[in-house]
Design a protein around this motif. Structure first.
Motif, PDB file in Angstrom:
ATOM      1  N   VAL A   1      12.872  13.828 -12.795  1.00 33.36           N
ATOM      2  CA  VAL A   1      12.360  13.331 -11.512  1.00 33.36           C
ATOM      3  C   VAL A   1      11.017  13.980 -11.216  1.00 33.36           C
ATOM      4  O   VAL A   1      10.877  15.208 -11.309  1.00 33.36           O
ATOM      5  N   ARG A   2      10.026  13.179 -10.841  1.00 30.24           N
ATOM      6  CA  ARG A   2       8.725  13.721 -10.459  1.00 30.24           C
ATOM      7  C   ARG A   2       8.703  14.027  -8.967  1.00 30.24           C
ATOM      8  O   ARG A   2       9.079  13.189  -8.151  1.00 30.24           O
ATOM      9  N   GLN A   3       8.305  15.269  -8.638  1.00 27.66           N
ATOM     10  CA  GLN A   3       8.253  15.705  -7.254  1.00 27.66           C
ATOM     11  C   GLN A   3       6.913  15.321  -6.615  1.00 27.66           C
ATOM     12  O   GLN A   3       5.959  14.931  -7.296  1.00 27.66           O
ATOM     13  N   ASP A   4       6.841  15.477  -5.301  1.00 25.17           N
ATOM     14  CA  ASP A   4       5.609  15.141  -4.582  1.00 25.17           C
ATOM     15  C   ASP A   4       4.425  15.990  -5.037  1.00 25.17           C
ATOM     16  O   ASP A   4       3.275  15.546  -5.005  1.00 25.17           O
ATOM     17  N   ASP A   5       4.687  17.237  -5.448  1.00 23.85           N
ATOM     18  CA  ASP A   5       3.594  18.107  -5.880  1.00 23.85           C
ATOM     19  C   ASP A   5       3.214  17.904  -7.340  1.00 23.85           C
ATOM     20  O   ASP A   5       2.399  18.645  -7.898  1.00 23.85           O
ATOM     21  N   GLY A   6       3.786  16.892  -7.974  1.00 20.94           N
ATOM     22  CA  GLY A   6       3.452  16.597  -9.358  1.00 20.94           C
ATOM     23  C   GLY A   6       4.353  17.271 -10.373  1.00 20.94           C
ATOM     24  O   GLY A   6       4.333  16.915 -11.554  1.00 20.94           O
ATOM     25  N   THR A   7       5.173  18.231  -9.926  1.00 22.60           N
ATOM     26  CA  THR A   7       6.105  18.895 -10.829  1.00 22.60           C
ATOM     27  C   THR A   7       7.209  17.919 -11.253  1.00 22.60           C
ATOM     28  O   THR A   7       7.676  17.110 -10.446  1.00 22.60           O
ATOM     29  N   VAL A   8       7.609  18.002 -12.510  1.00 20.05           N
ATOM     30  CA  VAL A   8       8.734  17.203 -13.007  1.00 20.05           C
ATOM     31  C   VAL A   8       9.935  18.129 -13.131  1.00 20.05           C
ATOM     32  O   VAL A   8       9.860  19.205 -13.735  1.00 20.05           O
ATOM     33  N   ARG A   9      11.055  17.739 -12.530  1.00 21.80           N
ATOM     34  CA  ARG A   9      12.258  18.551 -12.573  1.00 21.80           C
ATOM     35  C   ARG A   9      13.307  17.833 -13.421  1.00 21.80           C
ATOM     36  O   ARG A   9      13.592  16.664 -13.225  1.00 21.80           O
ATOM     37  N   VAL A  10      13.887  18.587 -14.363  1.00 19.01           N
ATOM     38  CA  VAL A  10      14.867  18.028 -15.294  1.00 19.01           C
ATOM     39  C   VAL A  10      16.170  18.814 -15.155  1.00 19.01           C
ATOM     40  O   VAL A  10      16.236  19.988 -15.536  1.00 19.01           O
TER      41      VAL A  10
ATOM     42  N   PRO B   1       0.801  -1.220   0.000  1.00 21.65           N
ATOM     43  CA  PRO B   1       0.000   0.000   0.000  1.00 21.65           C
ATOM     44  C   PRO B   1       0.833   1.269   0.000  1.00 21.65           C
ATOM     45  O   PRO B   1       0.349   2.320  -0.367  1.00 21.65           O
ATOM     46  N   SER B   2       2.116   1.198   0.432  1.00 20.02           N
ATOM     47  CA  SER B   2       2.917   2.423   0.499  1.00 20.02           C
ATOM     48  C   SER B   2       3.676   2.702  -0.788  1.00 20.02           C
ATOM     49  O   SER B   2       4.378   3.692  -0.892  1.00 20.02           O
ATOM     50  N   ALA B   3       3.606   1.790  -1.758  1.00 19.25           N
ATOM     51  CA  ALA B   3       4.354   1.967  -2.998  1.00 19.25           C
ATOM     52  C   ALA B   3       3.852   3.206  -3.727  1.00 19.25           C
ATOM     53  O   ALA B   3       2.664   3.476  -3.786  1.00 19.25           O
ATOM     54  N   ARG B   4       4.814   3.976  -4.335  1.00 18.94           N
ATOM     55  CA  ARG B   4       4.460   5.216  -5.034  1.00 18.94           C
ATOM     56  C   ARG B   4       5.174   5.243  -6.379  1.00 18.94           C
ATOM     57  O   ARG B   4       6.376   5.070  -6.460  1.00 18.94           O
ATOM     58  N   ASP B   5       4.418   5.470  -7.446  1.00 15.58           N
ATOM     59  CA  ASP B   5       4.999   5.530  -8.785  1.00 15.58           C
ATOM     60  C   ASP B   5       5.576   6.922  -9.005  1.00 15.58           C
ATOM     61  O   ASP B   5       4.843   7.912  -8.987  1.00 15.58           O
ATOM     62  N   THR B   6       6.897   7.004  -9.161  1.00 18.22           N
ATOM     63  CA  THR B   6       7.540   8.313  -9.369  1.00 18.22           C
ATOM     64  C   THR B   6       7.980   8.510 -10.818  1.00 18.22           C
ATOM     65  O   THR B   6       8.767   9.399 -11.118  1.00 18.22           O
ATOM     66  N   THR B   7       7.488   7.662 -11.710  1.00 21.51           N
ATOM     67  CA  THR B   7       7.857   7.796 -13.122  1.00 21.51           C
ATOM     68  C   THR B   7       7.246   9.064 -13.699  1.00 21.51           C
ATOM     69  O   THR B   7       6.039   9.263 -13.635  1.00 21.51           O
ATOM     70  N   PRO B   8       8.072   9.974 -14.254  1.00 19.09           N
ATOM     71  CA  PRO B   8       7.521  11.206 -14.825  1.00 19.09           C
ATOM     72  C   PRO B   8       6.630  10.917 -16.037  1.00 19.09           C
ATOM     73  O   PRO B   8       6.844   9.946 -16.760  1.00 19.09           O
TER      74      PRO B   8
END
Length: 560
Positions: free
Chosen positions: A122-131, A58-65
């Motif tokens: 990298v996808r941030q917690d707020d949904g922003t993608v930083r390159v 349940p704690s898994a989080r998809d961080t794929t941009p």
């Protein structure tokens, strides 16, 4: 080009200031060959970061941009690198401001052809993608400024498109509403450089010498400058982001003497300006008896010194060396019949310029009419390494020369196969030379002995480390006969009305199947050998011919 990394943070643009120093920074105004890098930015092919697991639990989080976000970041970097600043700005949340800042940054700092290389998205917690990306910014005439920054990419609305979330700091981490960048260039007086008679040589009077005057005068310390971080209001310097150029070199008090001749140099510069037609071209004139360089000229006059550092296939001017190799072993005589057909296939189809043919031609006619197929048909007379051996052992080509300025001294690799051997017979394949090399080849053919070219009286530091053998007098006589006949009855007729016993050889060098050929001409008159190449000149007689004719007509006498 010098590549420099800035400290973490900075911000470039705005005014350029110049500082004047007294005669201790040679050549800060000299032309600098600038290799402009064309950026290729990735377009949606960024690596992705992995999350805290594979997706189980349940704690898994998809961080794929989102691929659309990485694609937009890549497209923004590609537009910025390609100079499409209006398009780059349109990909941001503030199009007008972004376009303005990007333009001020590149124009104000004299940046051209930036290279922007994206890193992991990298996808941030707020949904922003930083390159994150690495920026390599070529500053005209100084070097490359390298630093790292990053782009925030944000989805504009739920299910909507992605845009770069504009902020000045994405251009450079130190660029802000309160700080900007300023480019400073230093200017210095270059110590005097004189010709063989004591005449002062200047870049204003002799434009083609600008790239080498600082090398001659001060060991090539080159231009200097810096990018400063300054307060937008007060202009006060807050830091230095990058510095360019070597440390100052203390100069000797006296002028630097050279072997150059101001009269020949002026005529060479004028010939280039009047006859090169705006194309890239270069020439060298040197003394036959000792290799002293009298003049070198380039078109354009400033920038890369093609005359001594260029690398070109010499084309049919190389037939001087090929003929020497054949004559040295009595493999052919001038009156021997060596047929000249339109085509000859050796792995690939070779042909003559304008597919000319001369059935039943003698070797003399093959040389004067520059018949490729005839020379290629004689390839079996030479061993695979023999052409390179003759070039090295008799003409010094490929040995290390000490000219007095940086130079490329020619290369004649052993052919990899029969097709490349065929190409080598006519100065193609992997054979490389430039006007300095071919002027020296011409001088050696005329005198029978190689003299290391030099631009400094008595020779350059490092001395003459070459080791060569003299050509037999019979070979020299035959080469001079062939070159004279090329003027009187062959492809170098453009020089036929000049006074004196002029000998020459034209050359046409293939560049690619889609680009026009380079044109070459080498010549010898009295104690001077000259060579010129015109990029995309098509034929040597039509392109390089008028240049050398203009030079030789303006300077009728041998130099003293």
């Amino acid at each position: 080009m010098t590549e420099l990394s800035s400290p973490p943070g900075a911000a470039p643009w705005n005014t350029t200031t110049t500082h004047r120093h007294r005669a201790r920074h040679p050549g800060l105004r000299a032309g600098v060959a600038l290799a402009v890098v064309t950026a290729v930015a990735a377009c949606g092919t960024f690596a992705t970061s992995s999350g805290s697991g594979s997706g189980s639990g349940p704690s898994a989080r998809d961080t794929t941009p989102d691929p659309a976000a990485t694609a937009e970041a890549g497209a923004f970097l590609a537009d910025w690198a390609g100079g499409r600043l209006d398009s780059a700005g349109a990909r941001t949340t503030s199009p007008v401001k972004a376009q303005e800042v990007l333009r001020n940054f590149t124009v104000g700092l004299d940046i051209s052809g930036p290279e922007l290389t994206p890193e992991e998205a990298v996808r941030q917690d707020d949904g922003t993608v930083r390159v994150a990306f690495t920026a390599k910014m070529p500053v005209t005439g100084l070097g490359t400024w390298t630093y790292r920054s990053e782009l925030p990419v944000r989805q504009q609305q739920e299910g909507g498109g992605w845009k770069v979330d504009w902020t000045q700091s994405l251009v450079h981490p130190h660029l802000s509403d309160t700080a900007k960048f300023r480019l400073e260039r230093e200017e210095a007086t270059t110590p005097k450089v004189t010709d063989r008679k004591g005449t002062v040589l200047t870049g204003e009077a002799h434009p083609s010498l600008r790239p080498v005057l600082s090398q001659l005068a001060g060991g090539g310390s080159g231009p200097r400058g810096a990018i400063r971080l300054v307060d937008r209001v007060t202009g006060e310097i807050e830091g230095t982001e990058a510095t360019f150029g070597k440390e100052e070199v203390q100069q000797s008090d006296g002028p630097v003497a050279t072997t150059l001749d101001a009269t020949w140099q002026a005529a060479a510069d004028k010939a280039m300006a009047d006859k090169a037609g705006g194309r890239n071209a270069s020439l060298v004139a040197l003394r036959v008896d000792n290799g002293e360089v009298l003049a070198m000229a380039n078109s354009p006059a400033t920038g890369f010194n093609r005359a001594v550092s260029g690398t070109y296939a010499p084309g049919s001017t190389w037939k001087i060396v090929t003929s020497s190799a054949l004559l040295l072993k009595n493999a052919v005589g001038l009156d021997d019949v060596v047929d000249c057909p339109k085509y000859l296939t050796v792995g690939k189809e070779f042909h003559n310029v304008e597919t000319s043919e001369f059935p039943g031609a003698t070797f003399r006619k093959d040389f004067t009419k520059s018949c490729n197929t005839a020379f290629i048909s004689l390839r079996g007379k030479l061993g695979d390494s023999e052409l390179g051996d003759v070039a090295r052992d008799y003409f010094g080509v490929g040995q290390e020369w000490h000219v007095g300025i940086p130079s490329f001294d020619g290369s004649v690799p052993v052919p990899k196969d029969e097709t490349e051997k065929a190409a080598s017979m006519i100065g193609q394949g992997r054979i490389q030379a430039n006007p300095l090399v071919m002027a020296s080849v011409t001088a050696t053919a005329a005198s029978g002995r190689f003299h290391q070219p030099t631009i400094l009286p008595g020779g350059a530091p490092g001395g003459d480390t070459t080791s060569t053998k003299p050509l037999p007098p019979s070979v020299v006589t035959q080469l001079r006969t062939l070159m004279r006949a090329t003027v009187t009855e062959g492809t170098a007729g453009v020089l036929a009305d000049l006074p004196g016993d002029v000998g020459a050889k034209t050359g046409t060098a293939e560049v690619s199947e889609t680009e026009p050929n380079n044109g070459w001409l080498v010549a010898r008159r009295g104690n001077v050998a000259v060579a010129a190449v015109v990029e995309q000149g098509v034929t040597g007689g039509a392109s390089a011919g008028p240049i050398l004719r203009s030079l030789l007509a303006a300077v009728p006498a041998d130099p003293s």
